[in-house]
Enzyme design. Structure first.
Site: not given
Ligand code: GUN
Length: 301
Positions: A52, A119, A96
């Site tokens: 990311k 998110d 995350q």
């Molecule tokens: N863990 C697995 N997929 C994601 C996601 O799309 N965003 C976040 N913050 N954590 C995750």
């Protein structure tokens, strides 16, 4: 029939290019900034966060990763979120997942200011999506899936979508998003009886259950579109929740793993961050709470 492969890597690159051009053409002196909160030492989470950060830099979005030990307490984490909420230089905040089991994830996600919740995991945004409110920030993976479906050119209205998995991150929001597109949506899960028979009714299958290669060709109706959200490691090799080689001869379109949904999630997170930045700029990056006080710390957010 041999399925066409939906090239998520290519489509995500096009999305990032478009975004990068928009950001480069933006005359603002500020740059969009995403804050990523990472707790503990989960290897997969570390890789996702690294990806990311790299992708953000490539399109011109700043990315600050805040790392905390596995032992951080919930209250301390809530304070971190509050500081990011109040920091006018931060436009997007993600935590995350998964968080360590001693932390209530929902409480943490609920603390993120809705207009910085890129998110879309705050129940406020999830609720707006469920209410078909266009202002909702839609979580990245479902948004990416919709984009992939749109590139196939198939008409979504009236199509039967069967989703395998009911997670807050994928199954539920993708159900709402596709329902809002006038699809007929079935959500299945680990307790569903006769799963193969239900999947066989689908025009579109979205597999998001975390079971390596669960979906086989005899579950798939001829010509169905198969979207594989799974990322599993088996004997050191990545695979999805769909037996890719098996379904190739039944599906009309299928996403590969890797190179399908995964890159779209990152691209859509960046898009959400840029859109949040634009909106905050219009609103002066001041949270306007329903209590009437700007930047308040009350529970109305
Ligand atoms: N863990 C697995 N997929 C994601 C996601 O799309 N965003 C976040 N913050 N954590 C995750």
């Amino acid at each position: 029939m041999t399925a066409k492969i939906i090239d998520g890597k290519l489509i995500a690159a096009q999305e990032r290019d478009e975004l990068s051009q928009k950001i480069a053409a933006d005359e603002s002196e500020d740059m969009p900034v995403l804050a990523v909160v990472l707790v503990g030492n989960n290897d997969a989470s570390r890789i996702y966060v690294r990806n990311k950060k790299k992708a953000a830099a490539e399109v011109g979005i700043g990315c600050e990763v805040l790392e905390f030990a596995e032992s951080i307490g919930e209250n301390a984490l809530l304070e971190v979120i509050d500081e990011l909420n109040d920091n006018p230089h931060i436009n997007g905040i993600i935590v995350q997942l998964p968080l360590p089991s001693h932390i209530n994830s929902l409480r943490v996600l609920s603390k993120i200011r809705p207009d910085k919740d890129v998110d879309g995991f705050n129940p406020y945004n999830a609720g707006l999506l469920a209410c078909r409110e266009p202002e909702a920030i839609v979580s990245a993976t479902p948004r990416g899936i919709l984009k992939l479906l749109e590139t196939t050119g198939i008409k979504l209205v009236g199509k039967h979508v069967v989703i395998i998995g009911r997670s807050n991150i994928v199954g539920r929001p993708v159900a709402m998003l596709l329902l809002n597109q006038d699809c007929t949506v079935s959500i299945t899960h680990s307790k569903t009886e006769n799963l193969p028979e239900i999947v066989y009714q689908a025009d579109i299958v979205v597999a998001a259950c975390g079971q390596p290669k669960l979906v086989k060709k005899d579950w798939i109706k001829d010509g169905a579109v198969v979207i594989d959200v799974g990322i599993n490691r088996v004997d050191g090799k990545l695979c999805g929740d769909v037996d890719f080689d098996d379904v190739l001869e039944k599906a009309s379109f299928v996403t590969p793993v890797p190179g399908g949904v995964g890159p779209m999630t990152v691209a859509m997170l960046l898009k959400n961050t840029y859109e949040a930045f634009q909106k905050q700029r219009l609103n002066g990056n001041v949270h306007k709470c329903s209590c009437g006080k700007n930047g308040c710390h009350c529970e109305h957010r």
